[in-house]
Design a protein around this motif. Sequence first.
Motif, PDB file in Angstrom:
ATOM      1  N   ILE A 181      22.472 -33.509 -44.891  1.00 43.50           N
ATOM      2  CA  ILE A 181      23.035 -32.424 -45.934  1.00 43.50           C
ATOM      3  C   ILE A 181      23.638 -33.441 -46.594  1.00 43.50           C
ATOM      4  CG2 ILE A 181      25.923 -31.547 -45.374  1.00 43.50           C
ATOM      5  CD1 ILE A 181      24.784 -30.467 -42.799  1.00 43.50           C
ATOM      6  N   LYS A 182      24.176 -34.993 -46.043  1.00 43.60           N
ATOM      7  CA  LYS A 182      24.419 -35.867 -47.326  1.00 43.60           C
ATOM      8  C   LYS A 182      23.256 -35.693 -48.049  1.00 43.60           C
ATOM      9  CE  LYS A 182      25.722 -40.454 -47.605  1.00 43.60           C
ATOM     10  NZ  LYS A 182      25.138 -40.496 -49.130  1.00 43.60           N
ATOM     11  N   GLU A 183      21.695 -35.781 -48.376  1.00 44.48           N
ATOM     12  CA  GLU A 183      20.863 -36.001 -48.777  1.00 44.48           C
ATOM     13  C   GLU A 183      21.204 -35.045 -49.544  1.00 44.48           C
ATOM     14  OE1 GLU A 183      16.301 -36.208 -48.732  1.00 44.48           O
ATOM     15  OE2 GLU A 183      17.825 -37.130 -47.306  1.00 44.48           O
ATOM     16  N   GLN A 184      21.101 -33.354 -48.966  1.00 39.32           N
ATOM     17  CA  GLN A 184      21.041 -32.191 -50.012  1.00 39.32           C
ATOM     18  C   GLN A 184      22.082 -32.509 -51.084  1.00 39.32           C
ATOM     19  OE1 GLN A 184      21.583 -28.742 -47.764  1.00 39.32           O
ATOM     20  NE2 GLN A 184      20.039 -27.096 -48.846  1.00 39.32           N
ATOM     21  N   LEU A 185      23.590 -33.334 -50.359  1.00 42.77           N
ATOM     22  CA  LEU A 185      24.216 -32.695 -51.577  1.00 42.77           C
ATOM     23  C   LEU A 185      24.265 -34.072 -52.699  1.00 42.77           C
ATOM     24  CD1 LEU A 185      27.341 -32.662 -49.167  1.00 42.77           C
ATOM     25  CD2 LEU A 185      26.654 -30.188 -50.705  1.00 42.77           C
ATOM     26  N   ASP A 186      23.436 -35.232 -52.561  1.00 46.73           N
ATOM     27  CA  ASP A 186      23.228 -35.998 -53.213  1.00 46.73           C
ATOM     28  C   ASP A 186      22.612 -35.503 -54.400  1.00 46.73           C
ATOM     29  OD1 ASP A 186      25.066 -37.521 -51.575  1.00 46.73           O
ATOM     30  OD2 ASP A 186      23.209 -38.906 -51.146  1.00 46.73           O
ATOM     31  N   LYS A 187      21.185 -34.800 -54.048  1.00 49.37           N
ATOM     32  CA  LYS A 187      20.911 -33.962 -54.779  1.00 49.37           C
ATOM     33  C   LYS A 187      21.348 -32.877 -55.709  1.00 49.37           C
ATOM     34  CE  LYS A 187      16.121 -34.986 -52.544  1.00 49.37           C
ATOM     35  NZ  LYS A 187      15.270 -34.288 -51.845  1.00 49.37           N
ATOM     36  N   SER A 188      22.196 -32.351 -55.352  1.00 55.82           N
ATOM     37  CA  SER A 188      22.581 -30.577 -55.920  1.00 55.82           C
ATOM     38  C   SER A 188      23.588 -31.879 -56.756  1.00 55.82           C
ATOM     39  CB  SER A 188      23.436 -29.937 -54.684  1.00 55.82           C
ATOM     40  OG  SER A 188      24.664 -30.415 -54.079  1.00 55.82           O
ATOM     41  N   LYS A 189      24.156 -32.610 -56.544  1.00 56.81           N
ATOM     42  CA  LYS A 189      25.134 -33.506 -56.965  1.00 56.81           C
ATOM     43  C   LYS A 189      24.376 -33.453 -58.874  1.00 56.81           C
ATOM     44  CE  LYS A 189      29.073 -35.057 -54.535  1.00 56.81           C
ATOM     45  NZ  LYS A 189      29.711 -36.276 -53.933  1.00 56.81           N
ATOM     46  N   GLU A 190      23.307 -33.999 -58.903  1.00 63.84           N
ATOM     47  CA  GLU A 190      22.361 -34.247 -59.132  1.00 63.84           C
ATOM     48  C   GLU A 190      21.769 -33.330 -60.903  1.00 63.84           C
ATOM     49  OE1 GLU A 190      19.048 -36.962 -57.969  1.00 63.84           O
ATOM     50  OE2 GLU A 190      20.401 -37.951 -56.690  1.00 63.84           O
ATOM     51  N   SER A 191      21.744 -32.813 -60.191  1.00 67.18           N
ATOM     52  CA  SER A 191      21.376 -31.666 -60.938  1.00 67.18           C
ATOM     53  C   SER A 191      22.483 -30.815 -61.401  1.00 67.18           C
ATOM     54  CB  SER A 191      20.772 -29.574 -59.702  1.00 67.18           C
ATOM     55  OG  SER A 191      22.027 -29.513 -59.287  1.00 67.18           O
ATOM     56  N   ILE A 192      24.406 -31.500 -61.605  1.00 66.53           N
ATOM     57  CA  ILE A 192      24.920 -30.930 -62.130  1.00 66.53           C
ATOM     58  C   ILE A 192      25.569 -31.606 -63.187  1.00 66.53           C
ATOM     59  CG2 ILE A 192      27.560 -29.996 -61.835  1.00 66.53           C
ATOM     60  CD1 ILE A 192      26.929 -29.413 -58.878  1.00 66.53           C
ATOM     61  N   PRO A 193      25.339 -30.624 -64.354  1.00 63.30           N
ATOM     62  CA  PRO A 193      25.834 -31.626 -65.595  1.00 63.30           C
ATOM     63  C   PRO A 193      26.987 -32.081 -65.336  1.00 63.30           C
ATOM     64  CG  PRO A 193      25.879 -29.162 -65.843  1.00 63.30           C
ATOM     65  CD  PRO A 193      25.226 -29.691 -64.540  1.00 63.30           C
ATOM     66  N   ASP A 194      27.197 -33.331 -66.020  1.00 61.46           N
ATOM     67  CA  ASP A 194      28.884 -33.752 -65.571  1.00 61.46           C
ATOM     68  C   ASP A 194      29.642 -33.324 -68.072  1.00 61.46           C
ATOM     69  OD1 ASP A 194      30.508 -35.483 -65.989  1.00 61.46           O
ATOM     70  OD2 ASP A 194      29.862 -37.465 -66.920  1.00 61.46           O
ATOM     71  N   PRO A 195      30.783 -32.481 -66.587  1.00 62.28           N
ATOM     72  CA  PRO A 195      31.146 -31.802 -67.758  1.00 62.28           C
ATOM     73  C   PRO A 195      32.028 -32.551 -68.854  1.00 62.28           C
ATOM     74  CG  PRO A 195      32.969 -32.032 -65.819  1.00 62.28           C
ATOM     75  CD  PRO A 195      31.418 -32.770 -65.565  1.00 62.28           C
ATOM     76  N   ASN A 196      32.402 -33.773 -68.844  1.00 65.00           N
ATOM     77  CA  ASN A 196      32.655 -34.668 -69.622  1.00 65.00           C
ATOM     78  C   ASN A 196      31.943 -35.453 -70.452  1.00 65.00           C
ATOM     79  OD1 ASN A 196      35.524 -34.185 -68.435  1.00 65.00           O
ATOM     80  ND2 ASN A 196      35.049 -35.716 -67.010  1.00 65.00           N
ATOM     81  N   LYS A 197      30.176 -35.223 -70.281  1.00 70.71           N
ATOM     82  CA  LYS A 197      29.316 -35.511 -71.522  1.00 70.71           C
ATOM     83  C   LYS A 197      28.909 -34.192 -72.318  1.00 70.71           C
ATOM     84  CE  LYS A 197      24.901 -37.238 -70.312  1.00 70.71           C
ATOM     85  NZ  LYS A 197      23.919 -37.438 -69.743  1.00 70.71           N
ATOM     86  N   ASP A 198      28.233 -34.998 -73.698  1.00 77.22           N
ATOM     87  CA  ASP A 198      28.119 -33.652 -74.338  1.00 77.22           C
ATOM     88  C   ASP A 198      28.674 -32.356 -74.256  1.00 77.22           C
ATOM     89  OD1 ASP A 198      25.846 -33.203 -75.638  1.00 77.22           O
ATOM     90  OD2 ASP A 198      24.814 -31.654 -74.187  1.00 77.22           O
TER      91      ASP A 198
END
Length: 74
Positions: A35-52
């Motif tokens: 579950i932790k690995e899956q959450l880490d992967k999903s966090k990588e795919s979410i764009p940072d709202p403060n970036k760009d």
Amino acid sequence: MSSGTTAQDGEWKKREQAEEANYIRQKEQEQLAAIKEQLDKSKESIPDPNKDFEGGFGGQEDLEDRYATTSGDH
């Protein structure tokens, strides 16, 4: 010890329960790691709202306001 009396042996029962508890704990740890690995992967795919970040009104900030007056009234 005859057949059928093993389950009533206190030491054997404690040992079996301990093995079952260890097995369950191990499986839970594996699930938590997955579950932790899956959450880490999903966090990588979410764009940072403060970036760009582009300010404005939906990309229309470059459009000319044809009806604006020099006093700012519309």
